[in-house]
Design an enzyme around this catalytic site. Structure first.
Site, PDB file in Angstrom:
ATOM      1  N   CYS A  77       0.815  -1.218   0.000  1.00 17.03           N
ATOM      2  CA  CYS A  77       0.000   0.000   0.000  1.00 17.03           C
ATOM      3  C   CYS A  77       0.843   1.261   0.000  1.00 17.03           C
ATOM      4  O   CYS A  77       0.316   2.359  -0.175  1.00 17.03           O
ATOM      5  CB  CYS A  77      -0.951   0.000   1.189  1.00 17.03           C
ATOM      6  N   CYS A 195     -14.192  -0.052   6.975  1.00 18.44           N
ATOM      7  CA  CYS A 195     -13.256  -0.659   6.030  1.00 18.44           C
ATOM      8  C   CYS A 195     -13.241   0.182   4.754  1.00 18.44           C
ATOM      9  O   CYS A 195     -14.292   0.594   4.266  1.00 18.44           O
ATOM     10  CB  CYS A 195     -13.688  -2.075   5.672  1.00 18.44           C
ATOM     11  N   HIS A 317      -9.447   3.653  -1.867  1.00 17.00           N
ATOM     12  CA  HIS A 317      -8.113   3.070  -1.699  1.00 17.00           C
ATOM     13  C   HIS A 317      -7.733   2.202  -2.895  1.00 17.00           C
ATOM     14  O   HIS A 317      -7.676   0.987  -2.798  1.00 17.00           O
ATOM     15  CB  HIS A 317      -8.059   2.266  -0.399  1.00 17.00           C
TER      16      HIS A 317
END
Lengths: 373, 373
Positions: A77, A195, A317
């Site tokens: 990430c 999340c 994301h």
């Protein structure tokens, strides 16, 4: 010598499986080149995690960006910020005059509902995907009385509210703590709204040495590390020490401390992630991140907003894109171009990404960078 | 400042699907660290094409290599040399004192018989895998009278013979031109023995600034490019101009010309690749590569041996590993440690990799580096 950001751009962050990587990259890069007032670059560093081999060249060729060094970088990430970190180092070394940084990830076309666990990892073979790993950290915090379920939920409430001012965000909205806690359970204690979503997107930045343009944003410090040895008996939850050590290097290079930072864009892939990260970045003592978010200190309008863009939870994301999306957000904020999510008086901003769930280490990699000032 | 190679290591190159990436990397890295007389490193650059996200950290953690910057770099078949190029630049910039470069690819466990075409490429959607792309270049050379089928086959004969002296090579042997031409047709005119095998392997190198150790090997020049715009109407076949331009930069930095080089390790993924590459590197005029191999100039014992290790055709071609395998070979040669494949009087060696089949450009990337002297 100081490296600066000349310009930034991005696609929207959303489920957009019909758009190719090249299409998303084109939108981000053309905006960044225009914003930078630059028509050619000397090198390109591309952050991507699951991008197919050649995704960098395949996306850049239609834009006529050929014949220069082009590298794809994977660091979980932190891939996007790793590309940014390497590009900045290349500028400082005098290797290039203008470097393009791109983050790209097309997640939904690849994964549909969720990222497949990596079967070469011990955790992956046990079915422990990233939500489970973060859930274990949250469980430890809850057991130790370091956070409450409500404080976890407040991170989600805050970041979804911040994202209302961000037209590029994947999701946004006014939620209550009860709605966050009442959303579908993903990995106890983390509910759906705690999340980050599976997003597609690209972001870009053009870096170079100072050129006397006032809207250029200086990079005052940047640090990159991989995690040390770690297991469940370690003093802190997964990622804390890695981010803390990385941040210490970045603060030192910039000659500042966390108290000098006006706002942060951090890696809140899950609510517990932002709690732990604010502690690791020095905004609170270990175990004080829950009270910090509850105090309003990290909300827009508070003393040190965290994730004014909405963060990973709400902006989205797209893995390798995320770090470059953070760079873009910090640049917009420091220029006063952040519209409905503008941090008042933003002069110094910090970005932080941390990624990876490899067995036995405290995160595959982390990057912390200090911009502005 | 000059960056030098302190030490190198590798696994065998072979079909070894039972061995994990971590296992292969451990063998290569431990040999390289021992060879370098170094016990810790400050950063790691890993070249891999199809390595799973996290493969770098997952492979390094069991060796205790943690807590330092670790990046995986993808640049098609030039991934390993791209990692090497970036590591050398980091040394020259004074970022680190000791940098580990690793190349890793586990091909057979992933692909079995052949690499799947990439469906986001126009070529891939038409079923044009790499053998087909090289075959089109070979067809053009044959049509133009620039090479004969026998000359193509001689590259395979030479490199398989060279590999007899290389105990780490995937394949080796004495073949005749007739045997090469009579082996199974893969993509006309390229027969099986003119195509590199699918190999698994890892290689490693430790780089740093000069430290006064005579067996350290200086890196005198290194260049990295991506291809310019290209299609079938271009003046030269795919890859020629890219390698030529990249080599010009590397030669210029090293202050030499091709006539000053004692031997070459080049990207002979297919026999036509070596022919075109020797021309692009300046060993022959365009169209003169066939006559060059036929003359014996590039054989062990000739004036300028090409691929004394056996090259990709015979040593093997674990994609991201290949460039670092070339570095290891050149270091062994320059130290006089190459045993049965030693190039007499080797003082200057050149490595070259070129990779990728993205539509419309002259190769995704190429690296040329000059070592020794």
């Amino acid at each position: 010598m100081t490296a600066v950001v000349y310009g930034v751009g991005s696609s929207p962050y959303a489920k957009q499986p019909e758009r190719s990587a090249a299409d998303l990259v084109a939108e981000a890069v053309l905006e960044a080149l225009t914003d930078a007032d630059v028509t050619s670059v000397d090198a390109v560093y591309v952050g991507t995690v699951f991008g197919a081999p050649g995704v960098a060249q395949r996306s850049l060729h239609p834009l006529g960006i050929v014949d220069v060094p082009v590298l794809a970088i994977e660091n979980a990430c932190a891939s996007g910020t790793s590309a940014f970190h390497e590009a900045r180092a290349a500028i400082l070394a005098g290797r290039y005059e203008r470097v393009l940084v791109v983050g790209i990830e097309t997640m939904t076309a690849r994964f549909g509902g969720a990222i497949h666990p990596e079967l070469t990892d011990a955790e992956g073979r046990q079915g422990l995907a990233l939500p489970s790993l973060y859930a274990m950290a949250a469980t430890r915090y809850l057991r130790d009385g370091a956070v409450t379920r409500e404080q976890l939920a407040l991170v989600s409430v805050k970041n979804h509210r911040h994202a209302i001012g961000n037209p590029r965000a994947h999701y946004s909205g006014e939620y209550t703590v009860e709605e966050v806690l009442g959303s579908r359970m993903i990995a106890d204690p983390l509910t759906l709204l705690q999340c980050c979503p599976i997003s597609d997107g690209a972001a870009a930045a053009v870096l170079g040495p100072r050129r006397g343009v006032s809207r250029d944003v200086p990079i005052r410090g940047s640090a990159l590390r991989s995690g040390g040895l770690w297991d469940h008996r370690s003093s802190h939850v997964w990622g804390y020490q890695l981010v803390r050590d990385t941040a210490a290097l970045a603060y030192e290079e910039a000659g500042i401390g966390p108290e000098d930072v006006d706002f942060f864009e951090v890696h809140d892939a899950f609510t517990i992630g932002e709690i732990v990260t604010t502690e690791a970045l020095g905004l609170a003592e270990a175990g004080g991140g829950g009270a910090l978010v509850e105090s309003g200190h990290t909300s827009l309008g508070g003393a040190q907003p965290v994730n004014p863009s909405g963060g990973l939870l709400s902006r989205g994301h797209p893995l390798g894109c995320t770090g470059v999306a953070q760079v873009a957000e910090v640049v917009w904020q420091l220029r006063g171009e952040a519209g409905g999510r503008q941090v008042g008086g933003a002069r110094v901003g910090v970005i932080e990404t941390m990624g990876g769930g490899v067995s036995g280490i405290d995160g595959n990699g982390a990057v912390v960078a200090v911009l502005g000032g």
